[in-house]
Design an enzyme around this catalytic site. Structure first.
Site, PDB file in Angstrom:
ATOM      1  N   TRP A 179       0.732  -1.144   0.057  1.00 56.01           N
ATOM      2  CA  TRP A 179      -0.020   0.129   0.085  1.00 56.01           C
ATOM      3  C   TRP A 179       0.868   1.452  -0.103  1.00 56.01           C
ATOM      4  CZ3 TRP A 179       2.054   1.939   4.267  1.00 56.01           C
ATOM      5  CH2 TRP A 179       2.484   1.009   5.432  1.00 56.01           C
ATOM      6  N   ASN A 180       2.154   1.104   0.327  1.00 57.23           N
ATOM      7  CA  ASN A 180       3.018   2.300   0.504  1.00 57.23           C
ATOM      8  C   ASN A 180       3.159   3.136  -0.785  1.00 57.23           C
ATOM      9  OD1 ASN A 180       4.749   0.286  -0.117  1.00 57.23           O
ATOM     10  ND2 ASN A 180       6.324   1.218   1.044  1.00 57.23           N
ATOM     11  N   LYS A 203      -2.426  -8.698  -6.935  1.00 54.19           N
ATOM     12  CA  LYS A 203      -3.104  -8.579  -5.995  1.00 54.19           C
ATOM     13  C   LYS A 203      -2.748  -7.379  -5.333  1.00 54.19           C
ATOM     14  CE  LYS A 203      -2.678  -9.994  -1.790  1.00 54.19           C
ATOM     15  NZ  LYS A 203      -3.151  -8.601  -1.290  1.00 54.19           N
ATOM     16  N   LEU A 207      -5.898  -1.852   1.202  1.00 53.81           N
ATOM     17  CA  LEU A 207      -5.908  -0.635   1.570  1.00 53.81           C
ATOM     18  C   LEU A 207      -6.021   0.629   0.490  1.00 53.81           C
ATOM     19  CD1 LEU A 207      -3.407  -0.766   4.675  1.00 53.81           C
ATOM     20  CD2 LEU A 207      -6.106  -0.554   4.820  1.00 53.81           C
ATOM     21  N   SER A 256       6.167  -7.006   3.853  1.00 53.41           N
ATOM     22  CA  SER A 256       7.230  -7.271   5.087  1.00 53.41           C
ATOM     23  C   SER A 256       8.045  -8.644   4.945  1.00 53.41           C
ATOM     24  CB  SER A 256       6.473  -7.570   6.327  1.00 53.41           C
ATOM     25  OG  SER A 256       5.453  -8.670   6.266  1.00 53.41           O
ATOM     26  N   GLU A 277      10.905  -8.208  -2.411  1.00 50.22           N
ATOM     27  CA  GLU A 277      11.297  -7.070  -2.227  1.00 50.22           C
ATOM     28  C   GLU A 277      10.675  -6.671  -0.471  1.00 50.22           C
ATOM     29  OE1 GLU A 277      12.083  -3.764  -1.038  1.00 50.22           O
ATOM     30  OE2 GLU A 277      10.725  -2.809  -2.489  1.00 50.22           O
ATOM     31  N   CYS A 311      10.118   1.004   2.624  1.00 53.01           N
ATOM     32  CA  CYS A 311      11.285   0.142   2.736  1.00 53.01           C
ATOM     33  C   CYS A 311      12.668   0.811   2.589  1.00 53.01           C
ATOM     34  CB  CYS A 311      11.110  -0.964   1.717  1.00 53.01           C
ATOM     35  SG  CYS A 311      11.076  -0.393   0.124  1.00 53.01           S
ATOM     36  N   GLU A 487      14.465  -5.747  -8.971  1.00 50.81           N
ATOM     37  CA  GLU A 487      13.308  -5.312  -9.809  1.00 50.81           C
ATOM     38  C   GLU A 487      14.086  -4.100 -10.770  1.00 50.81           C
ATOM     39  OE1 GLU A 487      10.132  -4.912  -6.708  1.00 50.81           O
ATOM     40  OE2 GLU A 487       9.334  -5.891  -8.531  1.00 50.81           O
TER      41      GLU A 487
HETATM   42  P1  NDP Z   1       2.555  -7.429   4.806  1.00 56.20           P
HETATM   43  O1  NDP Z   1       3.889  -7.185   3.785  1.00 56.20           O
HETATM   44  O2  NDP Z   1       2.911  -8.308   5.713  1.00 56.20           O
HETATM   45  O3  NDP Z   1       1.388  -7.787   3.982  1.00 56.20           O
HETATM   46  C1  NDP Z   1       0.473  -8.462   3.787  1.00 56.20           C
HETATM   47  C2  NDP Z   1       0.477  -8.784   2.390  1.00 56.20           C
HETATM   48  O4  NDP Z   1       1.120  -9.933   2.310  1.00 56.20           O
HETATM   49  C3  NDP Z   1      -0.915  -8.871   1.895  1.00 56.20           C
HETATM   50  O5  NDP Z   1      -0.929  -8.470   0.566  1.00 56.20           O
HETATM   51  C4  NDP Z   1      -1.253 -10.278   1.893  1.00 56.20           C
HETATM   52  O6  NDP Z   1      -2.311 -10.707   1.144  1.00 56.20           O
HETATM   53  C5  NDP Z   1      -0.025 -10.886   1.808  1.00 56.20           C
HETATM   54  N1  NDP Z   1       0.183 -12.212   2.421  1.00 56.20           N
HETATM   55  C6  NDP Z   1       0.388 -12.397   3.817  1.00 56.20           C
HETATM   56  N2  NDP Z   1       0.592 -13.739   3.937  1.00 56.20           N
HETATM   57  C7  NDP Z   1       0.972 -14.339   2.711  1.00 56.20           C
HETATM   58  C8  NDP Z   1       1.227 -15.570   2.359  1.00 56.20           C
HETATM   59  N3  NDP Z   1       1.684 -16.555   3.252  1.00 56.20           N
HETATM   60  N4  NDP Z   1       1.676 -15.570   1.094  1.00 56.20           N
HETATM   61  C9  NDP Z   1       1.542 -14.738   0.068  1.00 56.20           C
HETATM   62  N5  NDP Z   1       0.986 -13.300   0.456  1.00 56.20           N
HETATM   63  C10 NDP Z   1       0.682 -13.152   1.900  1.00 56.20           C
HETATM   64  O7  NDP Z   1       2.416  -5.799   5.281  1.00 56.20           O
HETATM   65  P2  NDP Z   1       1.235  -5.046   6.286  1.00 56.20           P
HETATM   66  O8  NDP Z   1       0.723  -4.476   5.102  1.00 56.20           O
HETATM   67  O9  NDP Z   1       0.447  -6.096   6.887  1.00 56.20           O
HETATM   68  O10 NDP Z   1       2.190  -4.224   6.969  1.00 56.20           O
HETATM   69  C11 NDP Z   1       3.217  -4.646   7.800  1.00 56.20           C
HETATM   70  C12 NDP Z   1       4.604  -3.918   7.794  1.00 56.20           C
HETATM   71  O11 NDP Z   1       4.818  -4.529   6.697  1.00 56.20           O
HETATM   72  C13 NDP Z   1       4.519  -2.639   7.787  1.00 56.20           C
HETATM   73  O12 NDP Z   1       4.564  -2.226   8.940  1.00 56.20           O
HETATM   74  C14 NDP Z   1       6.018  -2.389   7.025  1.00 56.20           C
HETATM   75  O13 NDP Z   1       7.108  -2.809   8.103  1.00 56.20           O
HETATM   76  C15 NDP Z   1       5.934  -3.668   6.216  1.00 56.20           C
HETATM   77  N6  NDP Z   1       5.701  -3.468   4.754  1.00 56.20           N
HETATM   78  C16 NDP Z   1       6.650  -3.134   3.923  1.00 56.20           C
HETATM   79  C17 NDP Z   1       6.624  -2.955   2.714  1.00 56.20           C
HETATM   80  C18 NDP Z   1       7.904  -2.705   1.976  1.00 56.20           C
HETATM   81  O14 NDP Z   1       7.693  -2.021   0.840  1.00 56.20           O
HETATM   82  N7  NDP Z   1       8.981  -3.634   1.969  1.00 56.20           N
HETATM   83  C19 NDP Z   1       5.323  -2.555   2.040  1.00 56.20           C
HETATM   84  C20 NDP Z   1       4.217  -2.471   3.159  1.00 56.20           C
HETATM   85  C21 NDP Z   1       4.554  -3.081   4.553  1.00 56.20           C
HETATM   86  P3  NDP Z   1      -3.811 -10.877   1.699  1.00 56.20           P
HETATM   87  O15 NDP Z   1      -4.124 -10.641   3.177  1.00 56.20           O
HETATM   88  O16 NDP Z   1      -4.527 -10.453   0.670  1.00 56.20           O
HETATM   89  O17 NDP Z   1      -3.801 -12.319   1.734  1.00 56.20           O
END
Ligand code: NDP
Length: 507
Positions: A179-180, A203, A207, A256, A277, A311, A487
């Site tokens: 989402w960022n 996907k 948010l 994450s 990433e 990130c 990427e």
């Molecule tokens: P997460 O990266 O943990 O995300 C959730 C995402 O992962 C959703 O798209 C979810 O999809 C998918 N997901 C979860 N489990 C699985 C799995 N087993 N297999 C495949 N896909 C999966 O981020 P959050 O949005 O919950 O944010 C939490 C923290 O993550 C943030 O505070 C930040 O620290 C980090 N983050 C890092 C980012 C970056 O750019 N590196 C970007 C965003 C967050 P669904 O729910 O539809 O299944």
């Protein structure tokens, strides 16, 4: 892919729009109930509210895709794969060029949508649109000059055989974006995937999915054949279902490190190709010879752009003792001057966090860090008028203990830590004292010193005296827990291709 009715006029002006759970092979695959109601079987809610991050108001709903729609989307991508893979690179490039042009033509709509769902200031929203368009232009140009796709003759030590190296699209790619930087991360994945001849199931984050739905509309308008790009909305278990699907050949995930590990474990079952990433805990180093004013500007940008939800946030700021006091005084002035507010407020420099849960998470990390011995040196402020949005003031922590979570863990919010150092060796050791390795910034007037830092810092990308510039021509990705693969650039294209060889007898 069919036009989304809710997006025929800018969603920013509509209340209660509903994004269908999936867009498959040119059709919205599902519309129906909303309001987060329990589904018929009494299971999880079947829709997620989408909020305006600056006001907290619910502006629409996105329905969740379930197992059946995930399966349908992957099968649509699989069915279309052979024809898209066989399409000449120049023809694929022409579609990508059209997408880039349409992104430019829809600049205002895309930026407005980002401002609405994420609360990004106008400049940041506009930069995101430019970045997405530039990415599609870059991969279109790679396709159009065809060099990247031509077989390469091999020089071999045996004149009885000739050899060729060639590349072929991996297959169906599952693209999971956060989402960022929704539109940007999506472009970084879709453009090289389509250029390579892969078909995709995207996907978006629940948010910010309106941004990807509008992008999907643009892709459709650009004449990309139905079934090449499919979209499933997330929320709960969709990511896991998608990555586990046996017809998915490649997964590209941004998010994450915790979720990235799960993705990799799932991918291992079928040896799916993966690009991950993930997180970061990056450093910005201010040497004694640095232009302090420039260092402060880079520190503010590196820590507080997108409200620190990056990130690549350089939230560990290392400052040489000789300029520490001067830097901190100027940094405090700059941080206190940051105008935090909704996109259209005067002089706004920092928007809200993406949602209430993310703000609560970041605030909780700050509280835990302070309880564990970190002290807040200074912070900015948020106007009372912003009380309903997901705003948070920027926070600066000085000299946290080395094991403090604010120093060691990714916070993903507007929180920066500053530590002093005496020698380059000490600065490099502090910067590298993390299992992440995404980026780093060095501020120095000494080119030779910059070169040493460039070599010795453990990071995928090192910026020297520049803001966080990213071009499609360079590659993006990290070492260690920051992920696997790259990427953008040629490596981004190759990550959606299999490298193959052929040897033929002469005569
Ligand atoms: P997460 O990266 O943990 O995300 C959730 C995402 O992962 C959703 O798209 C979810 O999809 C998918 N997901 C979860 N489990 C699985 C799995 N087993 N297999 C495949 N896909 C999966 O981020 P959050 O949005 O919950 O944010 C939490 C923290 O993550 C943030 O505070 C930040 O620290 C980090 N983050 C890092 C980012 C970056 O750019 N590196 C970007 C965003 C967050 P669904 O729910 O539809 O299944």
């Amino acid at each position: 892919m069919a036009t989304i009715s809710t997006l025929e006029t800018p969603p920013a002006r509509q209340d209660g729009f509903v994004l269908p759970a999936a867009l498959i092979a040119g059709m919205p695959a599902h519309t129906g109930s909303r309001k987060g109601a329990e589904n018929a079987s009494g299971g999880a809610p079947d829709a997620t509210p989408i909020c305006n991050a600056s006001t907290g108001a619910v502006i629409g709903w996105q329905e969740h895709a379930g197992a059946a729609l995930v399966d349908e989307a992957v099968r649509a991508a699989h069915t279309t794969l052979a024809s898209w893979r066989a399409t000449a690179p120049a023809a694929r490039g022409a579609r990508l060029k059209k997408i880039a042009e349409l992104i430019d033509a829809n600049r205002a709509r895309l930026a407005a949508l980002q401002m609405q769902v994420s609360g990004k200031p106008p400049l940041e929203a506009d930069i995101d649109v430019s970045d997405a368009a530039a990415t599609f232009h870059y991969y279109a140009d790679l396709c159009l000059d065809a060099q990247a796709f031509a077989p390469e003759a091999l020089a071999l030590p045996d004149d009885t055989v000739t050899g060729e190296r060639f590349y072929e699209a991996v297959g169906v790619a599952a693209l999971i974006v956060p989402w960022n930087f929704p539109m940007v991360t999506t472009a970084w994945k879709i453009a090289p995937a389509l250029a390579s001849g892969c078909t995709v199931v995207l996907k978006p984050s629940e948010l910010t999915s309106p941004v990807e739905h509008l992008l999907a509309e643009i892709i459709n308008e650009a004449g990309v054949p139905a079934g090449v790009v499919n979209l499933v909305n997330g929320g709960g278990e969709v990511g896991a279902l998608l990555t586990a699907h046996p017809l998915v050949d490649k997964i590209s995930f941004t998010g994450s490190t915790a979720s990235g590990k799960k993705v990799m474990q799932t991918a291992a079952q079928d040896m799916k190709r993966v690009t991950l990433e993930l997180g970061g805990k990056s450093a910005l180093i201010v040497r004694a010879d640095a232009d302090v004013e420039r260092a402060v500007t880079l520190a503010v940008g590196g820590a507080f752009t997108n409200a620190g939800q990056m990130c690549s946030a350089t939230a560990r700021i290392l400052v040489h003792d000789d300029v520490y006091r001067k830097f901190m005084a100027a940094f405090e002035t700059a941080v206190r001057a940051i105008v935090v507010g909704p996109p259209h407020s005067t002089n706004v420099a920092m928007g809200p966090l993406v949602c209430a849960a993310q703000r609560a998470r970041v605030q909780s990390l700050v509280e835990q860090g302070v309880q564990a011995g970190a002290s807040v040196a200074f912070s900015g402020s948020v106007d009372q008028a912003c009380a309903d949005g997901f705003f948070m003031a920027p926070v600066v922590v000085a000299e946290p203990p080395a094991d403090n979570l604010l120093w060691t863990d990714e916070v993903f919010g507007p929180v920066a830590c500053v530590k002093s150092f005496r020698t380059d060796e000490e600065a490099i050791a502090l910067a590298n004292d993390t299992r992440y390795g995404l980026v780093a910034t060095v501020v120095t007037a000494d080119r030779e010193a910059a070169r040493r830092y460039q070599t010795q810092l453990r990071a995928g990308l090192v910026w020297i005296n520049t803001p966080q510039l990213i071009f499609p021509q360079i590659c993006w990705g990290g070492l260690g827990l920051s992920g696997i693969g790259r990427e953008l650039g040629m490596a981004g294209l190759r990550s959606y291709q299999e490298l193959r060889h052929a040897l033929a007898a002469v005569g």
